[in-house]
Every structure is written in structure tokens, then in C-alpha cells.
Design a protein around this motif. Structure first.
Motif, mmCIF file in Angstrom:
data_model
loop_
_atom_site.group_PDB
_atom_site.id
_atom_site.type_symbol
_atom_site.label_atom_id
_atom_site.label_comp_id
_atom_site.label_asym_id
_atom_site.label_seq_id
_atom_site.Cartn_x
_atom_site.Cartn_y
_atom_site.Cartn_z
ATOM 1 N N GLY A 225 0.825 -1.199 0.000
ATOM 2 C CA GLY A 225 0.000 0.000 0.000
ATOM 3 C C GLY A 225 0.855 1.242 0.000
ATOM 4 N N ALA A 226 0.398 2.257 -0.696
ATOM 5 C CA ALA A 226 1.166 3.494 -0.787
ATOM 6 C C ALA A 226 1.087 4.262 0.514
ATOM 7 N N PRO A 227 2.158 4.954 0.878
ATOM 8 C CA PRO A 227 2.122 5.767 2.083
ATOM 9 C C PRO A 227 1.055 6.847 1.983
ATOM 10 N N GLN B 152 8.487 11.907 7.710
ATOM 11 C CA GLN B 152 8.211 10.521 7.316
ATOM 12 C C GLN B 152 8.162 9.664 8.570
ATOM 13 N N HIS B 153 7.077 8.890 8.722
ATOM 14 C CA HIS B 153 6.894 8.126 9.956
ATOM 15 C C HIS B 153 6.139 6.840 9.664
ATOM 16 N N GLY B 154 6.660 5.728 10.156
ATOM 17 C CA GLY B 154 6.027 4.436 9.964
ATOM 18 C C GLY B 154 4.848 4.215 10.898
ATOM 19 N N THR B 155 3.837 3.523 10.406
ATOM 20 C CA THR B 155 2.649 3.271 11.224
ATOM 21 C C THR B 155 2.913 2.243 12.327
ATOM 22 N N ALA B 156 3.975 1.440 12.185
ATOM 23 C CA ALA B 156 4.294 0.415 13.184
ATOM 24 C C ALA B 156 5.462 0.825 14.072
ATOM 25 N N ASP B 157 5.739 2.110 14.161
ATOM 26 C CA ASP B 157 6.842 2.603 14.990
ATOM 27 C C ASP B 157 6.446 2.500 16.457
ATOM 28 N N VAL C 128 11.813 9.314 -2.149
ATOM 29 C CA VAL C 128 10.983 10.481 -1.845
ATOM 30 C C VAL C 128 11.838 11.588 -1.228
ATOM 31 N N THR C 129 12.714 11.209 -0.301
ATOM 32 C CA THR C 129 13.580 12.186 0.359
ATOM 33 C C THR C 129 14.477 12.893 -0.653
ATOM 34 N N GLU C 130 15.106 12.120 -1.528
ATOM 35 C CA GLU C 130 16.007 12.725 -2.517
ATOM 36 C C GLU C 130 15.245 13.613 -3.503
#
Length: 341
Positions: free
Chosen positions: A28-30, A282-287, A331-333
């Protein structure tokens, strides 16, 4: 607006955290929270630092005249077909700070990135230890990469009051890195194109730098950042472990209940209207190290202040990112390529 030479810039509020890596991959896309549209082409106007300021506060750092200079390349630590890795030192507000620098092969000048790493116990930290994947990837992409060690780390000078003063000095070191890059005169470095990239604890450096030093960087990325409310970092990371530093901090500065004005003065959310740079979070949902809710709150605060902020929530990713790391670095670059022109 760009700050040049000696600049009135810097600050950072960081609190210790245990670095962690949670796995997990989900297709799934962020999810992306778009940046608010700008209503005019005018340069943003930041509120002045209020006063009088507690000497341990973001307003105090807003008023300070910060310096960064004397960038010196030391030993060559590694060389490959894409870049050469050097040990470096530079001066930041009178302290000598160590770090590493990756310089791409080819014809410069190259845009530069300052990397602000997450928490690693200074007693075991080795120079350049943080963000190794990012250091390599960004240098291969044509960026000069300066990874700062912070004060009290590796070969950097010592600051005995840094911990009880909420580690504000770490972001002074990052600001000094930007100024040292700009003032270096080295042909490989484009001093007019400098970005900031911080992860975890370094994300706290990013937030505070943007409110203390609007205009110093061209763009910034916060990757799995800590809370923008320092008391939450204390309660989440330090208090449960019985860290004796908590008592020292509260004895000197009071608790949020005893001195709410102090704790407002060390949160970048209080000064969100000062930000002028575009910001990507940028942040992961499972962090399970830094809760996603912290980034949602920060993005909302900057967005409500009319700032150019984007929050990308990455499905299934933990604190250090795994399967989607490469895609998020794309994405960052791309983000830096748009803004470091």
C-alpha cells in the motif's frame, strides 16, 4: 531568505531515547498529508523572540549570535567509485565538533546535507555512527554529506551541562555545521544549497532548528522524529527507566505543572509560525519507539501556522524502516532535489 556568514541561528531540544527497529511490511502506498497552499508569494514573517527569555529556552537561542567555521578535512576513512569519506572537525559556538563528510566524485560544487543522528549512548558512540545507510545513499546521489557527532560524542569537545539543559547544544552543533559548510570556501561545496535531515532524536533537532533559525537551511526532513513536546520525551523514554537525570532536570527547571511557561519555551510548537523552510516528515505506522501521533501533532501545528509541511505515513514500517526504506529515500532525494536548486 538565506542567512550568511555568522548567523543568529540554532537550537535543539533532545531527550534520550532507546533506538529501536520494528519490522513489518504492508503493501500500500504511504498516506500523504498535503502541504497547505501558500496564499501569497511573500516571504514568511517570523514572530520575534519574546522576552525576557530563560537562558535554557528556544527564545534564548533565537537571540544568540551563533557561529560555525573552520571546517577541516582530516584522514581519508574510505574511498570508492562514488565518493570519498573523510574525518572532519569544525567550530560551533566555541566548541570543536567532530564528524564525517562524504564528498562525491566528479565536478562540483555539490549541494550539501547536514545529518542529525538519533540517540546513541555517547559512551559507546563512534564517529559517524548514525544514519550509515543514509550517508552512503545521499553521497551516491551527488550530495556532500556532513554527519555531525554532536558535543560529548567521539572527538567533540565536552559540555558538562548539556544533559540537564535538555541537550539544546546538539542543535547548536547542527547549526554550526551548516555555517561551517557555508563559510568553508571549498570548491566541492555549494554553500547556497544546504538541507537538513534528522532521524529520531535528530528529528527534534530539525524542529527546533526551523523555529530558531528560519532561512538557514533550504529544506528539511524529519524521519521517525521524537515528540516536539520535551516533557513527552522524558515521560516516554527516561522516566520509565528510572533515569536519575529526570530528577536533575525537574529540580533545575521545575515540572510542567510547576513551571508551564518554561516547558512552553522549549517546545518548537510554541513558535511554529517562525518556520520558513519546506518540511517533510516521514513516519512508519508500526513505529513502537516514537509514536506516530507525535508526528501527526507536529505536522498539524506547522500546517495550522500556514507552513509548507508534508507528513508521509508509511504502512507497516517501524522506527528505522525496512522494506520501504529505499522507496522513502527516493521520496527524500526528490524532495531535496526540488528545494536545493
Amino acid at each position: 531568505m538565506r542567512l550568511r556568514g555568522t548567523a543568529c541561528a540554532a537550537a535543539g531540544l533532545l531527550l534520550a531515547l532507546v533506538t529501536g527497529c520494528t519490522g513489518g511490511a504492508e503493501d500500500g502506498a504511504p498516506a500523504t498529508s498535503p502541504a497547505p497552499a501558500r496564499t501569497t508569494g511573500e516571504s514568511p514573517r517570523a514572530t520575534p523572540a519574546p522576552g525576557p527569555a530563560d537562558p535554557v529556552s528556544l527564545p534564548a537561542l533565537m537571540r544568540r549570535e551563533h557561529t560555525g567555521s573552520g571546517l577541516r578535512l582530516g584522514d581519508v576513512l574510505d574511498r570508492n567509485s562514488a565518493y570519498t569519506r573523510h574525518a572532519v572537525t569544525y567550530e560551533a559556538n566555541g566548541l570543536t565538533i567532530s564528524g564525517i563528510m562524504n564528498i562525491p566524485e566528479g565536478r562540483g560544487p555539490f549541494p550539501a546535507l547536514v545529518l542529525a543522528h538519533g540517540y546513541i549512548d555517547p559512551d559507546v558512540y563512534l564517529s559517524g555512527q548514525g544514519m550509515p545507510r543514509e550517508q552512503d545513499r545521499l553521497a551516491r546521489g551527488g550530495h556532500v554529506v556532513l554527519h555531525t557527532d554532536y558535543r560529548n560524542h567521539a572527538r567533540s569537545d565536552k559540555d558538562p551541562d548539556n544533559d540537564v539543559n535538555l541537550r539544546l547544544g546538539y542543535t547548536e552543533d547542527v547549526i554550526g555545521a551548516a555555517l561551517a559548510l557555508r563559510n568553508s570556501g571549498r570548491p566541492e561545496i555549494d554553500g547556497d544549497r544546504i538541507g537538513l535531515f534528522g532521524r529520531s532524536m535528530g528529528g527534534g533537532v530539525v524542529y527546533n532548528t526551523l523555529v530558531v533559525a528560519p532561512g538557514l537551511f533550504d529544506a528539511a526532513v524529519a524521519y521517525a522524529p521524537v515528540s516536539a513536546r520535551p516533557q513527552e520525551n522524558i515521560d516516554h523514554f527516561q522516566r520509565p527507566d528510572g533515569d536519575p537525570l529526570v530528577a536533575e532536570i525537574e529540580e533545575k527547571h521545575g515540572t510542567p505543572e510547576e513551571d508551564p511557561a518554561f516547558w512552553r519555551g522549549v517546545s518548537p510548537l510554541t513558535y511554529a509560525d517562525r518556520v520558513s523552510e519546506p518540511l517533510l516528515i516521514q513516519h512508519g505506522t508500526a513505529d513502537d519507539t516514537c509514536p506516530l501521533a507525535w508526528s501527526r501533532e507536529a505536522a498539524a501545528a506547522f500546517g495550522d501556522a500556514g507552513k509548507d509541511v508534508e507528513l508521509r505515513t508509511v504502512p507497516g514500517e517501524g522506527h528505522t524502516f525496512g522494506p520501504r526504506w529505499a522507496a522513502e529515500m527516493d521520496v527524500t532525494e526528490a524532495f531535496f532535489a526540488r528545494h536545493l536548486r
